[in-house]
Design a protein around this motif. Structure first.
Motif, PDB file in Angstrom:
ATOM      1  N   SER A  76      66.568  54.936  79.007  1.00  0.00           N
ATOM      2  CA  SER A  76      67.097  55.572  80.222  1.00  0.00           C
ATOM      3  C   SER A  76      66.690  54.801  81.469  1.00  0.00           C
ATOM      4  O   SER A  76      67.469  54.658  82.419  1.00  0.00           O
ATOM      5  CB  SER A  76      66.590  57.022  80.331  1.00  0.00           C
ATOM      6  N   ARG A  77      65.475  54.265  81.458  1.00  0.00           N
ATOM      7  CA  ARG A  77      65.028  53.503  82.632  1.00  0.00           C
ATOM      8  C   ARG A  77      65.836  52.217  82.791  1.00  0.00           C
ATOM      9  O   ARG A  77      66.202  51.830  83.908  1.00  0.00           O
ATOM     10  CB  ARG A  77      63.536  53.176  82.508  1.00  0.00           C
ATOM     11  N   LEU A  78      66.136  51.552  81.681  1.00  0.00           N
ATOM     12  CA  LEU A  78      66.957  50.343  81.730  1.00  0.00           C
ATOM     13  C   LEU A  78      68.356  50.664  82.238  1.00  0.00           C
ATOM     14  O   LEU A  78      68.916  49.946  83.082  1.00  0.00           O
ATOM     15  CB  LEU A  78      67.025  49.702  80.345  1.00  0.00           C
ATOM     16  N   ARG A  79      68.928  51.747  81.741  1.00  0.00           N
ATOM     17  CA  ARG A  79      70.268  52.140  82.185  1.00  0.00           C
ATOM     18  C   ARG A  79      70.285  52.448  83.679  1.00  0.00           C
ATOM     19  O   ARG A  79      71.186  52.017  84.415  1.00  0.00           O
ATOM     20  CB  ARG A  79      70.735  53.359  81.399  1.00  0.00           C
ATOM     21  N   ASP A  80      69.275  53.187  84.146  1.00  0.00           N
ATOM     22  CA  ASP A  80      69.214  53.545  85.562  1.00  0.00           C
ATOM     23  C   ASP A  80      69.007  52.319  86.442  1.00  0.00           C
ATOM     24  O   ASP A  80      69.520  52.249  87.565  1.00  0.00           O
ATOM     25  CB  ASP A  80      68.089  54.551  85.810  1.00  0.00           C
ATOM     26  N   SER A  81      68.246  51.345  85.932  1.00  0.00           N
ATOM     27  CA  SER A  81      68.044  50.122  86.720  1.00  0.00           C
ATOM     28  C   SER A  81      69.339  49.345  86.863  1.00  0.00           C
ATOM     29  O   SER A  81      69.616  48.749  87.908  1.00  0.00           O
ATOM     30  CB  SER A  81      66.968  49.253  86.065  1.00  0.00           C
ATOM     31  N   GLN A  82      70.164  49.362  85.827  1.00  0.00           N
ATOM     32  CA  GLN A  82      71.461  48.681  85.883  1.00  0.00           C
ATOM     33  C   GLN A  82      72.419  49.370  86.846  1.00  0.00           C
ATOM     34  O   GLN A  82      73.300  48.740  87.433  1.00  0.00           O
ATOM     35  CB  GLN A  82      72.076  48.623  84.482  1.00  0.00           C
ATOM     36  N   LEU A  83      72.199  50.688  87.021  1.00  0.00           N
ATOM     37  CA  LEU A  83      73.056  51.457  87.930  1.00  0.00           C
ATOM     38  C   LEU A  83      72.486  51.521  89.339  1.00  0.00           C
ATOM     39  O   LEU A  83      73.096  52.127  90.228  1.00  0.00           O
ATOM     40  CB  LEU A  83      73.235  52.883  87.383  1.00  0.00           C
ATOM     41  N   GLY A  84      71.318  50.914  89.545  1.00  0.00           N
ATOM     42  CA  GLY A  84      70.720  50.906  90.875  1.00  0.00           C
ATOM     43  C   GLY A  84      70.100  52.222  91.279  1.00  0.00           C
ATOM     44  O   GLY A  84      69.953  52.512  92.471  1.00  0.00           O
ATOM     45  N   ASP A  85      69.709  53.037  90.282  1.00  0.00           N
ATOM     46  CA  ASP A  85      69.104  54.335  90.582  1.00  0.00           C
ATOM     47  C   ASP A  85      67.685  54.147  91.123  1.00  0.00           C
ATOM     48  O   ASP A  85      66.878  53.406  90.542  1.00  0.00           O
ATOM     49  CB  ASP A  85      69.065  55.186  89.307  1.00  0.00           C
ATOM     50  N   ALA A  86      67.360  54.817  92.201  1.00  0.00           N
ATOM     51  CA  ALA A  86      66.047  54.675  92.831  1.00  0.00           C
ATOM     52  C   ALA A  86      64.926  55.267  91.979  1.00  0.00           C
ATOM     53  O   ALA A  86      63.745  54.962  92.199  1.00  0.00           O
ATOM     54  CB  ALA A  86      66.055  55.352  94.207  1.00  0.00           C
ATOM     55  N   ARG A  87      65.270  56.098  90.990  1.00  0.00           N
ATOM     56  CA  ARG A  87      64.259  56.729  90.152  1.00  0.00           C
ATOM     57  C   ARG A  87      63.466  55.715  89.333  1.00  0.00           C
ATOM     58  O   ARG A  87      62.347  56.004  88.902  1.00  0.00           O
ATOM     59  CB  ARG A  87      64.918  57.743  89.207  1.00  0.00           C
ATOM     60  N   ASN A  93      59.102  59.287  85.953  1.00  0.00           N
ATOM     61  CA  ASN A  93      60.405  59.911  85.716  1.00  0.00           C
ATOM     62  C   ASN A  93      60.892  59.696  84.287  1.00  0.00           C
ATOM     63  O   ASN A  93      61.838  60.359  83.853  1.00  0.00           O
ATOM     64  CB  ASN A  93      61.444  59.358  86.684  1.00  0.00           C
ATOM     65  N   TYR A  94      60.249  58.779  83.554  1.00  0.00           N
ATOM     66  CA  TYR A  94      60.719  58.442  82.205  1.00  0.00           C
ATOM     67  C   TYR A  94      59.661  58.745  81.144  1.00  0.00           C
ATOM     68  O   TYR A  94      59.772  58.289  80.023  1.00  0.00           O
ATOM     69  CB  TYR A  94      61.129  56.963  82.172  1.00  0.00           C
ATOM     70  N   ILE A  95      58.671  59.517  81.541  1.00  0.00           N
ATOM     71  CA  ILE A  95      57.665  59.979  80.589  1.00  0.00           C
ATOM     72  C   ILE A  95      58.036  61.402  80.169  1.00  0.00           C
ATOM     73  O   ILE A  95      58.084  62.316  80.990  1.00  0.00           O
ATOM     74  CB  ILE A  95      56.252  59.968  81.199  1.00  0.00           C
ATOM     75  N   VAL A  96      58.315  61.592  78.876  1.00  0.00           N
ATOM     76  CA  VAL A  96      58.652  62.913  78.340  1.00  0.00           C
ATOM     77  C   VAL A  96      57.380  63.514  77.758  1.00  0.00           C
ATOM     78  O   VAL A  96      56.834  63.012  76.763  1.00  0.00           O
ATOM     79  CB  VAL A  96      59.739  62.807  77.248  1.00  0.00           C
ATOM     80  N   ARG A  97      56.893  64.560  78.382  1.00  0.00           N
ATOM     81  CA  ARG A  97      55.630  65.160  77.960  1.00  0.00           C
ATOM     82  C   ARG A  97      55.778  65.948  76.658  1.00  0.00           C
ATOM     83  O   ARG A  97      56.680  66.769  76.520  1.00  0.00           O
ATOM     84  CB  ARG A  97      55.097  66.079  79.057  1.00  0.00           C
TER      85      ARG A  97
END
Length: 280
Positions: A76-87, A93-97
């Protein structure tokens, strides 16, 4: 905290002692017993009686210990980085507890159920030794130590499908839930069917224990199956006479499919009844 039983769960004296011993020792309570003897329900009822929130982790054959701590969602972090998401700038934001993280960081004491631990890989218990013993673990992605604010009341159930490691057993308080005797079973039934006629209960109980005591059964009927069978007997208005054999021989009970759950046991039971009839 002391567990003294509940209105919905018939706990024997030794079971209540085991729960309270685990609380006093601050160790997980490892509960073994036949399927259907109320191991999972015990955690639910103790949590309710002690007014503790209950977190549940139901183990499967594919479950890994890391999932109980946390998982890092790199995809999910890789996908968001490709989309320019600030998260993507904050890895939190990508740690699932997992449930252990949730239990450790809860603002109030909680109960934690690790259900059917023997379903997982043999190394699964070993992978949780440190976390259960020290009540802490390290998250490498965020560089933080997650330490329990309050020690959770941990219940671990096992159906005895696999042997658990000695090092893991040493960290637990152990209790084996024996199959209920007739008197305890009557108390359990009374919780679920308070208005059940005593003559129907007596006939059903005799039939149930007759079936359960048959030699060679692959799967003996459990408490939950007795309760299902009684529910059907009441719903279908089965007469008491249908549960009585004309002599002391075992007879095929009505709705036997609620008690016997595989074709080998049904065939074995039918053969036994046939043989007894021919021996009259």
């Amino acid at each position: 905290m002391k567990f003294k039983g509940s209105d919905n769960y018939v706990a024997t004296q030794d079971l209540m002692l085991a729960v309270n011993a685990a609380i006093t020792l601050k160790r997980p309570l490892l509960v073994k017993g036949e399927p259907g003897t109320g191991k999972t329900m015990l955690a639910e009822e103790v949590a309710q009686a002690l007014e503790l929130p209950l977190l549940q982790w139901h183990i499967k054959s594919t479950t890994k210990a890391q999932q109980g701590l946390y998982e890092y969602d790199a995809v999910s972090r890789l996908r968001d980085s490709q989309l320019g998401d600030a998260r993507v700038k904050d890895i939190h934001n990508y740690i699932v507890r997992g449930v252990l993280w949730q239990a450790f960081t809860a603002d109030e004491p909680v109960a934690l159920l690790i259900d059917e631990i023997d379903k997982a890989d043999i190394e699964f218990p070993n992978d949780l030794l440190r976390e259960i013993d020290r009540m802490e673990f390290y998250c490498y992605e965020t560089h933080e130590l997650i330490r329990a604010k309050h020690r959770p009341l941990v219940f671990i159930t096992s159906n005895n499908e696999k042997e658990l490691p000695d090092a893991f057993l040493r960290r637990c308080f152990f209790h084996y839930i024996k199959f209920p005797d007739a008197d305890t079973m009557k108390s359990i039934v009374a919780v679920h069917f308070p208005t059940l006629k005593q003559d129907l209960l007596a006939a059903a109980m005799k039939t149930f224990y007759d079936v359960r005591n048959l030699p060679g059964l692959k799967k003996k009927p459990s408490t939950s199956e007795l309760l299902d069978w009684l529910k059907l007997l009441v719903a279908e208005d089965i007469p008491i006479e249908a549960l009585h054999s004309k002599d002391s021989k075992v007879a095929v009970p009505p709705l036997v499919g609620a008690l016997l759950k595989n074709e080998q046991d049904v065939t074995l039971f039918e053969k036994l009844v046939f043989m007894q009839r021919n021996n009259r």
